[in-house]
Structures are given as structure tokens and as C-alpha cells.
Enzyme design. Structure first.
Site, PDB file in Angstrom:
ATOM      1  N   TYR A   1      -1.243  -0.503  10.152  1.00 52.34           N
ATOM      2  CA  TYR A   1      -1.345  -0.849   8.729  1.00 52.34           C
ATOM      3  C   TYR A   1      -0.070  -0.423   7.976  1.00 52.34           C
ATOM      4  CZ  TYR A   1      -3.790  -1.019   4.139  1.00 52.34           C
ATOM      5  OH  TYR A   1      -4.183  -1.281   2.840  1.00 52.34           O
TER       6      TYR A   1
ATOM      7  N   SER B   1       0.840  -1.196   0.000  1.00 48.37           N
ATOM      8  CA  SER B   1       0.000   0.000   0.000  1.00 48.37           C
ATOM      9  C   SER B   1       0.875   1.246   0.000  1.00 48.37           C
ATOM     10  CB  SER B   1      -0.878   0.025   1.258  1.00 48.37           C
ATOM     11  OG  SER B   1      -1.544   1.259   1.377  1.00 48.37           O
TER      12      SER B   1
END
Ligand code: NAP
Length: 241
Positions: free
Chosen positions: A153, A140
Site C-alpha cells: 500500500y 495516503s
């Protein structure tokens, strides 16, 4: 038959990746955790278009669940092999670090990072023996630049990128390539709670991406055309850094 295993293939990016890889003639193993009806809809669409797909539910963050499911698949498919692995399963549990619960930290790291480890270790054996494989890790933008409210995350995705670079060097002599894809904002269940009309103004291309656009990049990395690319992280984010 050659198969692609896509973790988290029931929805969002994973579902689009399953459908796209099926068009390349691969059998598709659709992994998911709990949403059987969504996974079945993906399989039905692939089979309806003349492809081959089956469901393989397991929790990527559980070593036992991963090993049991893949051992069973291998026993039932002695003449088949998994040549493409897409580590796509992921979750978000955002919170400012000061308020973050231990469970939020561990859930996110467990799914992305432990999941990568358990599934890849298992599937890699067959790839090394056959001297061919494509491993594609869905990272990501959050793992490259860090995003506030996502320390869990961002940490998991940054670690996934590190593991991609390390593993790529370990397995290159056996013609197994390992790459990461780093999406920005892509339309899916994971981003449906975000304020798209405001956030898209930050994106130079002025919109969120489509799952199919990520799937096209993954399909390239899974193909023979990408044979000389390994250890790389490719961003797909509309110009947002
Ligand atoms: P999504 O729509 O929420 O779908 C998540 C998928 O992962 C579902 O198929 C879900 O299965 C599966 N999953 C979750 N936990 C699992 C577990 N423990 N074991 C097995 N499967 C599990 O998410 P998405 O947006 O498509 O995201 C896919 C990947 O892209 C993730 O790694 C995410 O971090 C990454 N990503 C997404 C974006 C974005 O903007 N959407 C941006 C950057 C990176 P069930 O259906 O059974 O729940």
C-alpha cells in the site's frame, strides 16, 4: 453538462466526495466495483437533493473494463464532458513483507496504481482537447512516511504521488491541474477493523477524520479557486506525521 468521475464512489471517502461535488453543480459519475446497492444509495441522495448522478461500474485495475465502460459513456454523452476526475478507488491487503503473498502485492498495486493509469489516460484526452481539467488522486499518509505491514500500500501510494508530480508538468500547458490528497486515519469501511481508541491517541487533534472533511478538500481542488495549485500533495491527517 460538466461531469466529475469519482472512482470508488460507492462508499467511504468516495461517497462523500460524490455528494460534495454534486453540490458544486457537477453531474456525478459514480464508479464502483461490486457494491451496487451502496452506489445506488449515493446516487439517490444526490438526485433527491436536486443533483445529477449516474452509476458506472468497472474494475479500475482492468484496462479492458475501464476502456469499455468509458467508451460507452462517451458514446452516450456526445455533448457532455468529464472535467473532474477523482482517482479514489483503493484497497488494503496488509501483511508483513516476509509473509506477503504475490497476490496481495499485485491486488493493491493494481487497484491504486494501474487504476490511476488506465482511468486517467482515458479521461485525459477530453481534458486536453477542451483545455481544462482537474485530476485529484487520493494517496495516503502511508505513501509519505511508510507504514509497517503496508509495503504494498505504501509503495502504491508513493508511486501515485510521483505520478501526480510528473503528470502535472506534462499537462499544465493545457490548464489541466493534477494534485494528490494524503489522508491519515479517516472513518470508513477501510479503517473499521482498526483500534480507533488506541490509534487516535497518536493523532495531535485526538480523533479520526470524517470522510466529509476529505471531501471538502477535494472540492476545493476541483474548483476554480485552486487554479494555481498543481503537482501538490496536501495532507489531511489531524497533525499525524
Ligand atoms: P472503502 O470504504 O473501503 O471504499 C473503497 C471504495 O473503492 C469502494 O467504493 C469500492 O467499491 C471501491 N473499489 C475498490 N476496488 C475497486 C476497483 N478495483 N475498481 C473500482 N472500484 C473499486 O475505502 P475508503 O476508506 O473510502 O478509501 C478511499 C480511498 O482513500 C482509497 O484510495 C484509500 O486508500 C484512501 N485512503 C483512505 C484512508 C482512510 O483512513 N479511510 C486513509 C488514507 C487513504 P465497492 O463498493 O464496489 O467495493
Amino acid at each position: 453538462m460538466n461531469y466529475a468521475l469519482v472512482t470508488g464512489g460507492s462508499r467511504g471517502l468516495g461517497a462523500a466526495i460524490c455528494k460534495r461535488l454534486a453540490q458544486q453543480g457537477l453531474g456525478i459519475i459514480i464508479n464502483y466495483r461490486s457494491n451496487e446497492s451502496a452506489a445506488k444509495a449515493v446516487a439517490d441522495e444526490i438526485i433527491g437533493n436536486g443533483g445529477c448522478a449516474s452509476l458506472l461500474p468497472f474494475d479500475v485495475s482492468s484496462e479492458k473494463s475501464v476502456d469499455t465502460a468509458l467508451e460507452k459513456w462517451e458514446d452516450e454523452h456526445p455533448d457532455d464532458r468529464i472535467t473532474v476526475l477523482v482517482n479514489n478507488a483503493g484497497i488494503r491487503e496488509d501483511n508483513l513483507l516476509i509473509f506477503m503473498q504475490s497476490q496481495q502485492w499485485h491486488n493493491v498495486i493494481g487497484t491504486t496504481l494501474d487504476g490511476f493509469f488506465y482511468v486517467t489516460r482515458r479521461v485525459l484526452k477530453g481534458m486536453l482537447t477542451k483545455r481544462f481539467g482537474r485530476i485529484i488522486n487520493i494517496a495516503s499518509l502511508s505513501g509519505l512516511k511508510g507504514l509497517p505491514g503496508q509495503s504494498n500500500y505504501s509503495a502504491a501510494k508513493a508511486a501515485l504521488i510521483g505520478a501526480t508530480k510528473a503528470l502535472a508538468q506534462e499537462v499544465a500547458p493545457r490548464k489541466v491541474t493534477v494534485n494528490a490528497v494524503a489522508p491519515g486515519f479517516i472513518k470508513s469501511d477501510m479503517t473499521k477493523d482498526l483500534d480507533e481508541s488506541t490509534l487516535k491517541k497518536q493523532v495531535p487533534l485526538g480523533r479520526f477524520g470524517e470522510p466529509q472533511e476529505v471531501a471538502a478538500l477535494v472540492a476545493f481542488l476541483a474548483s476554480n479557486d485552486s487554479a494555481y495549485i498543481t503537482g501538490e500533495t496536501i495532507s489531511i491527517n489531524g497533525g499525524l506525521y
